[in-house]
Design a protein around this motif. Structure first.
Motif, PDB file in Angstrom:
ATOM      1  N   GLN A 243      -9.953   2.723   3.860  1.00 33.74           N
ATOM      2  CA  GLN A 243      -9.734   1.291   3.966  1.00 33.74           C
ATOM      3  C   GLN A 243      -8.363   0.872   3.476  1.00 33.74           C
ATOM      4  OE1 GLN A 243     -13.212   0.700   1.391  1.00 33.74           O
ATOM      5  NE2 GLN A 243     -12.021  -0.857   0.291  1.00 33.74           N
ATOM      6  N   THR A 244      -7.919  -0.251   4.033  1.00 36.89           N
ATOM      7  CA  THR A 244      -6.665  -0.844   3.581  1.00 36.89           C
ATOM      8  C   THR A 244      -6.957  -2.146   2.837  1.00 36.89           C
ATOM      9  OG1 THR A 244      -6.502  -2.020   5.662  1.00 36.89           O
ATOM     10  CG2 THR A 244      -5.322   0.073   5.510  1.00 36.89           C
TER      11      THR A 244
ATOM     12  N   ASN B  64      -5.397   0.136  11.980  1.00 39.50           N
ATOM     13  CA  ASN B  64      -4.619  -0.503  10.923  1.00 39.50           C
ATOM     14  C   ASN B  64      -5.498  -1.151   9.851  1.00 39.50           C
ATOM     15  OD1 ASN B  64      -2.178   0.279  11.910  1.00 39.50           O
ATOM     16  ND2 ASN B  64      -1.810  -1.616  13.071  1.00 39.50           N
TER      17      ASN B  64
ATOM     18  N   LYS C 255       1.605   7.645   7.119  1.00 43.91           N
ATOM     19  CA  LYS C 255       0.405   6.860   6.882  1.00 43.91           C
ATOM     20  C   LYS C 255       0.758   5.547   6.181  1.00 43.91           C
ATOM     21  CE  LYS C 255      -4.214   7.406   5.022  1.00 43.91           C
ATOM     22  NZ  LYS C 255      -5.088   8.253   4.220  1.00 43.91           N
TER      23      LYS C 255
ATOM     24  N   LEU D  45      -4.905   5.192   0.269  1.00 41.35           N
ATOM     25  CA  LEU D  45      -3.985   4.065   0.247  1.00 41.35           C
ATOM     26  C   LEU D  45      -4.400   3.110  -0.860  1.00 41.35           C
ATOM     27  CD1 LEU D  45      -3.704   3.384   4.078  1.00 41.35           C
ATOM     28  CD2 LEU D  45      -1.851   4.156   2.572  1.00 41.35           C
TER      29      LEU D  45
ATOM     30  N   THR E 168      -4.995  -9.249   3.997  1.00 41.22           N
ATOM     31  CA  THR E 168      -4.380  -9.500   5.295  1.00 41.22           C
ATOM     32  C   THR E 168      -5.049  -8.725   6.445  1.00 41.22           C
ATOM     33  OG1 THR E 168      -2.322  -9.881   4.138  1.00 41.22           O
ATOM     34  CG2 THR E 168      -2.184  -9.526   6.517  1.00 41.22           C
ATOM     35  N   PRO E 169      -5.248  -7.421   6.312  1.00 38.78           N
ATOM     36  CA  PRO E 169      -5.769  -6.698   7.482  1.00 38.78           C
ATOM     37  C   PRO E 169      -7.123  -7.225   7.934  1.00 38.78           C
ATOM     38  CG  PRO E 169      -4.943  -5.168   5.826  1.00 38.78           C
ATOM     39  CD  PRO E 169      -4.981  -6.521   5.184  1.00 38.78           C
TER      40      PRO E 169
ATOM     41  N   LEU F  63       0.825  -1.209   0.000  1.00 40.55           N
ATOM     42  CA  LEU F  63       0.000   0.000   0.000  1.00 40.55           C
ATOM     43  C   LEU F  63       0.860   1.261   0.000  1.00 40.55           C
ATOM     44  CD1 LEU F  63      -2.746  -0.940   2.630  1.00 40.55           C
ATOM     45  CD2 LEU F  63      -3.002  -0.822   0.149  1.00 40.55           C
TER      46      LEU F  63
ATOM     47  N   GLY G 210       1.271  -2.247   9.929  1.00 43.74           N
ATOM     48  CA  GLY G 210       0.064  -2.950  10.360  1.00 43.74           C
ATOM     49  C   GLY G 210      -0.076  -4.281   9.653  1.00 43.74           C
ATOM     50  N   VAL G 211       0.124  -4.271   8.335  1.00 41.39           N
ATOM     51  CA  VAL G 211       0.003  -5.512   7.568  1.00 41.39           C
ATOM     52  C   VAL G 211       1.020  -6.532   8.057  1.00 41.39           C
ATOM     53  CG1 VAL G 211       0.322  -6.552   5.294  1.00 41.39           C
ATOM     54  CG2 VAL G 211      -0.970  -4.422   5.517  1.00 41.39           C
TER      55      VAL G 211
ATOM     56  N   LYS H 294       2.569   3.285   8.578  1.00 36.55           N
ATOM     57  CA  LYS H 294       1.672   2.676   9.559  1.00 36.55           C
ATOM     58  C   LYS H 294       0.888   1.530   8.915  1.00 36.55           C
ATOM     59  CE  LYS H 294      -1.205   3.425  13.494  1.00 36.55           C
ATOM     60  NZ  LYS H 294      -1.986   2.271  13.359  1.00 36.55           N
ATOM     61  N   ALA H 295       0.420   1.771   7.719  1.00 36.20           N
ATOM     62  CA  ALA H 295      -0.344   0.723   7.036  1.00 36.20           C
ATOM     63  C   ALA H 295       0.523  -0.512   6.801  1.00 36.20           C
ATOM     64  CB  ALA H 295      -0.895   1.250   5.707  1.00 36.20           C
TER      65      ALA H 295
ATOM     66  N   PRO I 217      -7.743   3.237   8.517  1.00 38.84           N
ATOM     67  CA  PRO I 217      -6.991   4.367   9.084  1.00 38.84           C
ATOM     68  C   PRO I 217      -7.902   5.510   9.513  1.00 38.84           C
ATOM     69  CG  PRO I 217      -5.942   3.580   7.073  1.00 38.84           C
ATOM     70  CD  PRO I 217      -7.240   2.850   7.198  1.00 38.84           C
TER      71      PRO I 217
END
Ligand SMILES: Cc1cc2nc3c(=O)[nH]c(=O)nc-3n(C[C@H](O)[C@H](O)[C@H](O)COP(=O)(O)O)c2cc1C
Ligand code: SF4
Ligand code: FES
Lengths: 854, 436, 211
Positions: B399-400, B388, A88, A68, B353-354, A57, A95-96, A91-92, B391
């Protein structure tokens, strides 16, 4: 935008710096070319993007500001702004990574992947120091064997979809798939079925974690102990580029190299795991000579002396024409050249045949314009009239599958369904002989082929490529020579490739190890081929050198071969025991793969270097040294004894290799070797060192190029232009004429069925037999018969039947019912258990068998 | 905000009638007149025009204008219409009712829409668990064939279309339109990435496809019969027409209520005797979920927000699927939020994954807290894990992940922590649930 | 010999005709297979693979994604207790606990007599009757512990035969036949519609310009 021409490049801002990118390129690729590595797991440059791991991302500008986005999925667009380093983004990505680790076992110290694991590396590079996850991890049963070769440890899987995408899209073997849902998603085969793909090892290579491991490699080495050398696989004539990794003088693993022009990082399992045999006790490691009826270990000096005596005795007693060399297609170019010089100059015999399979003859190979693999993949139309590509040149099947997705049109000419049939736009169900006859004298088969070819490539066949090879191993080679030659006459602008599949058969042809030719594609008077030599040896005194071949396994007329071996004085030069060693008078142990340097030539004429990573096992010696020692023994001028020197001699003496130096072949400039003769365009990728992508090809230590960095069209002129005296000229000989008795081929024989003989990848070879795990996969011989025929003799699917050949030979073999067979034929698949080649009589136009109950 | 009694029942008019699912009842109550009208007297554009004029907002959750979606359909030789009857959003039960009790209305709406968008074939994807609904809908389709409303040359108009009822097999994610299409193609229900896989551009089998909700389709016959303008005359602003609200939880009369959009407030719906009839046992509202479990929660002081898409959005949540869950003051908020987290964990498709890992982690933490083994630090950890996945943990969410299931996970957990932090702390300090 | 019975095979082949691509029938075929055998046996999955043109691994992989498809044997009655939020608020969690105790199996388990498989299910869209229970996808609610036991007893006694068909039977109403309007016919018609549409548009524009 819609009607505007696609611009040559687009401009994006990457972390504040404007860079140029190619239209349609993914952000991750553009960034990488600009030197910014975006972490990733699921992205693989050779497969469709799925954008699921979310590791890549980055922030991308859009109509509603920055958001993202997966950089492995989103293509660049003019004016796009990409931020890869903001808080940002960090962090993403953190996080993953943390999410991936919560359920991932921390067993790096015992994991095969430890030390070359992107998850481990990225955790060290970017990850949190300490785990915040205090819950219980997900648990799966211990590693499961999903095939004889591949083990799956589901606890380590990060659901990246690489293995499954590979199996489905690249290999067309969707025998594994995701099962379950959510965080219970696992990789699974069908219950109680194995992942029986010829290409399963690639999933191990691309698995970014240690979830998929290869049984032959398991626990053998740690990546940080490994050294490696670039090399070329010698299991078939495609010549996949690979890295040979070794540790303390022992080969531990082969890894495919992402060569655009050959194998795009893939290997077949036969090639990938063939190293298993190198260490086996079936290796020939001591020189031996026969004393009375026993073979005894002797010194090299004694063995060579015995060989010298034989040569002198046969020459003086029966003339040099009583000495013959069979095989050599598995040797290095330097070894072949040395043996051909030994035979044709020092001894003075013209009897040399490396094309033991009797494939498309050299006279046609030299007389037709050869295509490169890339030309074949980008052809306007590719005509495949060949043995089953997946069985004979396995990775070529992967390349063709990929090319078909990009729009390649394939016309298949084959009596039987093959692996190519589902890829082909059209299949013309003709035998090679029938098609050749029809092209010569007109007919429906020729018309259908012409319609299919001309539609794309015009009357002259401009842009058409033909892949011709032996679709029926019961046929004489003239059938295929004839087919290729009439095609070349009819479509003079078309180019050709041939699927003769023994590793260095094309090098052997180039170096005169075939009847009628001298080194450098120089014509010589015709002489006997392997089959004729065997026939002579059965009733004349002869000295036979067997260069890495087993005539009993590879030649028809087994009874005759046996008689010949019994009658002749046999010198075996080989790395592995085989059935011919029983007949040997002298055995000279040959260095195996990885134990000697040199070059090899693939089916395009591409010459590449073989990497030497260890010394020969036991007393074994490289092929060129053995030739040199024999030459010295018989008093011939002692040849050169280092591959560099021999190659220098070849490129000095033979126009074919002019302009090519041994050093060039391993340079960054020509990482995938050079196609000889030069003068046409040499295809090369990149000029810099190959770049390492730790994800796409884990485990490669040296800096190799990764990914389709340049499209196929990136051809540049080879070094030919630099060579004094201009481009070398190797003039093609005239197209030879063949007489094929087409009527004899297709005439039905009362009460008998025509036998089509085909081979499979895991055919029983001495090397396969010497590989403990691979050998379990050896194909069994079988005959495929129309259900009605089986019924008529009261046999069931899977039971044994008796095949009776034209000359009365009988073979018992397992029969399989096959609805798809054309009328009037049976398909014999060569393999372990029964020797179907013995049904074939040398020189006959067609082989018919009677199928009877056992 | 008084609701006049003249508000028509647009989609629930037949609910409660005898054999409301049969063609006899349907024809007796004006069924298939709209289809006849559309096919024989209107051009496809005129039909689409009326729908645009009605400003019908999609009833599946995202609330996108149906007419506008139709206009975005990429021209192409093959176009498909897929009706989304997968209804699995917890506490939403309106489509279930429509499918079981008025299947012909869905069929008719679908056929009209197929005509308007020029679909080559229409599919109604019905949640697999709706066995009775599948039977009734298939029976309705069979009847409609016999009646001549489906098939070749419908009503002599020259228009032909086929309609296939397709059963799902139990996976919430298949309600997401691109996952639904994958599932309809016989695959695992993995949502596709947008861009480029906007169904209207690359949909079923790669062809342009319209996906609309069952309730959206049910509105179409009325709109054709009465005109888009009469539909738009109902409601306020962008929220036009009527809408079914599925009211559940601690009210005296849980159920589906069709009301005019934006004219009533949540409080009206909960308290009026003809609707919710007040909170159970006369208790107080502690919090409520305004639009399905993906939506952030509202507090009692937000009960007076009107039932309008824009007002709810402005207040930081969504009307979503039209499900309203009322929770009284005896409710353990940790437990409620945990159960919703558990739902998302079980239903995550597993691609990203998230979402795959985050949902499981959050569920485990929430369970631990509810069961009394929580730590104070868990609250920040929970919020950070939520962050995470989405965000900022805000609404509308960032969204991720590929689809919005991911950023839906944090909604209730974050709402619960933000609104009832003390209740979490009590669980942690007392080592257990105070409500047990 | 196929794994599908001749009657089911015919229905399967009929289902295949409903979709432009064979694979689309995969899930409906899985439902059929469960109707026949209660769960997806390996031979049935292999036959589905052959019918839909995918590998058995893909059938297995696809089926295992879906809660309603079972690759392992289940009881005659699949009893699903909803504990999602609407039911939870009305005692769904307690009802599940009661069911576990009463049937003597944990959620996910099957009773020894192979009559009941108990499942904790997500919202079944029966929330106005919370707490809700589904038995072979037929819905009951609101239920108390007592009425749950009563339901089980009646199921055991066969009193719901006819209302609750044996497990795996998703729908007792089948489509009468395959697709009636072939796609090419529809496509020709759509082309004509598009042409007419373009004509109308042109005419409208011309009229506008004329004014
Ligand atoms: C996770 C998720 C689940 C969804 N479930 C449903 C559903 O069950 N039914 C539905 O109609 N729409 C559902 N949707 C919305 C659909 O994606 C889509 O927006 C809708 O079917 C469009 O129809 P409409 O425009 O008529 O509302 C869901 C969306 C998401 C992200
Ligand atoms: S087994 Fe390896 S390659 Fe396959 S999905 Fe898992 S992590 Fe990816
Ligand atoms: S999502 Fe881009 S590398 Fe995985």
């Amino acid at each position: 935008m819609s009607n505007a021409e696609t611009p040559a490049s687009v401009h994006i801002t990457l972390d504040g710096v404007e860079i140029e990118a190619k239209p349609g390129e993914l952000i991750i690729e553009a960034a990488e070319r600009a030197g910014t590595f975006i972490p990733r797991f699921c992205y693989h440059p050779r497969m469709r993007s799925v954008g699921v791991c979310r590791m890549c991302l980055v922030e991308v500008s859009g109509p509603r500001g920055f958001s993202l986005q997966p950089s492995c999925y989103l293509p660049v667009a003019e004016g796009m702004q990409v931020v890869t380093k903001s808080d940002k983004v960090k962090k993403a990505q953190d996080g993953v990574l943390e999410f991936l680790l919560i359920n991932h076992p921390l067993d790096c110290p015992v994991c095969d992947k430890g030390g070359e694991c992107p998850l481990q590396d990225q955790t060290l590079a970017y990850g949190p120091g300490e785990s915040r996850f205090v819950e219980e991890k997900r648990h799966w049963e211990k590693p499961i064997e999903i095939s004889k070769l591949v083990l799956l440890d589901r606890e380590r899987c990060i659901q990246c979809d690489r293995c499954t995408r590979f199996a489905d899209e690249v290999a067309r073997d969707a025998f594994i798939d995701f099962a379950g849902r959510g965080d219970n998603t696992e990789i699974s085969t069908f219950p109680d079925r194995e992942f029986t793909s010829y290409f399963s090892g690639n999933t191990v290579q691309i698995c970014p974690v240690g979830a998929l491991t290869a049984r032959p490699y398991r626990f053998k080495a740690r990546p940080w102990d490994l050294e490696e050398a670039e090399s070329t696989c010698t299991q078939c004539s495609l010549g996949c580029r690979m890295a040979v990794q070794f540790s303390r003088g022992e080969v531990t693993r082969f890894v495919g190299i992402d060569s655009d022009v050959v194998n795009t990082s893939w290997l077949c399992d036969l090639g990938r795991f063939s190293y298993e045999a190198l260490d086996s006790d079936k290796r020939l490691v001591e020189p031996k000579v026969r004393y009375r009826s026993e073979m005894a270990d002797v010194s090299w000096r004694d063995a060579i002396a015995r060989v010298g005596t034989h040569i002198r005795n046969f020459t003086s007693g029966h003339g040099a024409g009583s000495i013959a060399f069979l095989g050599g297609a598995g040797f290095t170019n330097e070894g072949i050249y040395s043996f051909v010089k030994l035979a044709k100059t020092a001894i003075g015999t013209s009897l040399f045949d490396a094309d033991i399979d009797g494939g498309v003859p050299a006279s046609v190979v030299f007389a037709t314009p050869r295509a490169t693999l890339v030309e074949a993949l980008e052809a306007k139309v590719l005509v495949v009239a060949s043995s089953d590509v997946r069985e004979e040149l396995p990775v070529l099947f992967l390349r063709l599958n990929e090319a078909v997705k990009k729009g390649l049109r394939i016309i298949e000419v084959s009596e039987l369904e093959t692996s190519i049939s589902p890829l082909a736009t059209e299949r013309l169900p003709f035998s090679a002989a029938r098609l050749a006859a029809s092209l010569r004298s007109g007919g429906a088969a020729a018309e259908r082929l012409a319609a299919a070819v001309n539609a794309s490539a015009g009357d002259a066949g401009e842009g058409a490529v033909f892949l011709v090879g032996k679709s029926n191993f019961a046929d004489p080679s003239a059938v295929y020579g004839s087919l290729a030659s009439v095609c070349s006459k009819k479509w003079p602008a078309a180019k050709f490739l041939f699927s003769n599949s023994r590793a260095n058969i094309f090098g052997a042809m180039d170096l005169g190890a075939v009847p009628g030719w001298l080194p450098g594609r120089v014509a010589a008077p015709a002489s006997d081929d392997a089959r004729e030599i065997i026939a002579r040896a059965a009733d004349e005194p002869m000295l036979l050198f067997l260069l890495g071949v087993d005539p009993l396994a590879d030649l028809p007329d087994t009874a005759l071969v046996k008689a010949a071996l019994e009658n002749a004085t046999v010198v075996v030069i080989d790395s592995f025991e085989n059935s011919a060693t029983d007949y040997a008078d002298v055995i000279l142990p040959l260095a195996a793969f990885g134990e000697s340097a040199g070059t090899t030539t693939n089916f395009e004429g591409r010459v590449t270097r073989l990497g030497q990573v260890t010394v020969p096992k036991g007393q074994a010696k490289p092929d060129y040294l053995i030739a040199a020692e024999i030459a010295r023994e018989i008093g011939a001028p002692s040849g050169r004894t280092a591959p560099e020197a021999i190659f220098a001699e070849m490129s000095g003496e033979l126009a074919l290799y002019r302009g090519v130096s041994y050093a060039d072949l391993a340079s960054n400039r020509y990482p995938d070797g050079l196609v000889v003769p030069l003068g046409r365009k040499a295809i090369s990728i990149g000029s810099g060192p190959r770049k390492l992508d730790p994800i796409a090809t884990p485990g490669l230590i040296a800096p190799y190029h990764q990914g389709p960095a340049k499209p196929f069209a990136s051809e540049e002129a080879g070094p030919a232009t630099k060579v004094d005296g201009g481009a070398p000229s190797v003039s093609a000989p005239n197209l030879p004429e063949f007489t094929v008795d087409a009527a004899a081929v297709s005439a039905p024989v009362e009460g008998r069925l025509r036998l089509l003989l085909t081979r499979r990848m895991y055919r029983p070879t001495p090397q396969l037999a010497a590989a403990p795990i691979l050998s379990q996969l050896t194909a069994q011989a079988e005959v495929r018969v129309a259900p009605a025929t089986l019924e008529s003799i009261g046999a069931a699917d899977g039971s044994e039947v008796k095949l009776t050949g034209d000359h009365g030979v009988e073979v018992l073999v397992v029969a399989r019912a096959d609805k798809a067979l054309p009328e009037g034929v049976v398909q014999g698949r060569l393999g372990k258990g029964a020797n179907l080649l013995q049904l074939v009589r040398s020189g006959s136009w067609a082989t018919h068998v009677k199928v009877g109950s056992n | 905000m008084e609701q006049t009694n003249q508000v028509p029942k647009i989609v629930t008019s037949r609910i409660g009638l005898e054999e409301s699912w049969g063609i006899k009842t349907y024809l007796a109550t004006g069924g298939y007149t709209a289809l006849r009208k559309a096919l024989t007297t209107m051009t496809p554009e005129q039909v689409a025009d009326e729908v645009s004029k009605s400003n019908l907002l999609g009833r599946g959750g995202a609330g996108f204008e149906v007419g506008r979606k139709w206009s975005m359909l990429k021209p192409g030789p093959v176009r498909y219409l897929v009706v989304n009857g997968d209804e699995s959003e917890p506490a939403t039960f309106k489509d279930h009712m429509l499918i079981e009790n008025d299947p012909h209305q869905i069929v008719e709406g679908t056929l009209i829409s197929a005509y308007a968008v020029g679909a080559a074939r229409a599919f109604i994807f019905v949640r697999g668990e709706f066995a009775l609904g599948l039977e009734r809908l298939q029976a309705a389709v069979n009847e409609a064939y016999a009646y001549g409303a489906i098939g070749r040359n419908i009503f002599g108009s020259g228009f032909s279309v086929d309609l296939v009822v397709h059963p799902g097999a139990g996976a919430y994610i298949c309600g997401e339109e691109t996952a639904l299409l994958e599932s309809l193609e016989g695959k695992r229900g993995f949502p596709r990435i947008k861009p480029p896989y906007f169904p209207a551009v690359i949909g079923l089998y790669g062809e342009p496809t319209i996906v609309n909700n069952v309730e959206s389709m049910s509105n179409i016959p009325w709109i054709v019969n009465n005109g888009g303008a009469s539909f738009a005359a109902l409601g306020v602003g962008r929220s036009t027409g009527t809408r079914i609200f599925a009211l559940a939880g601690h009210v005296n009369r849980p159920g589906n209520y069709e009301v005019e959009m934006a004219k009533l407030t949540f409080r009206d719906l909960v308290e009026r005797p003809e609707y919710g009839g007040g909170m159970r046992l006369g208790r107080q509202v502690k919090a409520f979920i305004p639009g399905g479990v993906s939506a952030p929660w509202f507090a009692p002081d937000q009960l007076d927000i009107p039932l309008s898409q824009d007002d709810v959005a402005k207040a930081g949540s969504m009307l979503g699927s039209g499900s309203i869950v009322m929770m009284d003051d005896h409710t353990c908020m940790v437990r409620a939020a945990w159960r919703i987290a558990k739902f998302f964990w079980r239903e995550s498709c597993g691609q990203c994954t998230p979402c795959r890992e985050g949902s499981g982690w959050i569920e485990k933490m929430m369970r631990r807290i509810e069961q009394g083994a929580g730590r104070e630090a868990d609250l920040d950890l929970l919020m950070d894990a939520c962050d995470n996945i989405s965000p900022g943990v805000a609404w509308p969410p960032q969204q991720t992940t590929i689809c919005v299931l991911g950023p839906s996970i944090p909604s209730s957990v974050a709402s619960a922590i933000r609104m009832f932090r003390d209740e979490f702390l009590v669980h942690i300090k007392e080592g257990g649930c105070p409500y047990e | 010999m196929g794994a599908f019975s001749p009657e089911m095979r015919e229905r399967a082949e009929n289902l295949l005709t409903l979709y432009p691509k064979r694979r689309s029938a995969l899930i409906p075929l899985c439902h059929l297979a469960q109707e026949q055998a209660g769960h997806l046996t390996s031979p049935l999955m292999e036959e589905i693979a052959e019918l839909t043109g995918v590998t058995p691994a893909e059938v297995y992989g696809t089926a295992s994604f879906y809660d309603m498809l079972h690759t392992e044997q289940v009881g005659k009655f699949l009893v699903g207790v909803c504990t999602n939020v609407a039911c939870l608020l009305q005692g769904g969690g307690e009802l599940l606990e009661h069911a576990e105790a009463s049937l003597g199996v944990a959620a996910g388990g099957t009773t020894e007599d192979e009559m009941f498989t108990l499942e904790e299910v997500e919202c079944v869209a029966h929330c106005d009757k919370a707490p809700a229970v589904q038995v072979n996808y037929r819905f009951f609610g609101p239920l108390t512990g007592e009425s749950f036991d009563d339901l089980i007893a009646k199921l055991r006694a066969g009193e719901y035969d006819g209302v609750v068909p044996p497990h795996g039977t998703l729908t007792r109403v089948t489509r009468e036949n395959g697709i009636e309007v072939p796609l090419d016919e529809v496509l020709a018609e759509r082309k004509e519609m598009d042409r007419a549409k373009a004509e109308r548009k042109a005419a409208a524009e011309a009229a506008k310009e004329g004014n």
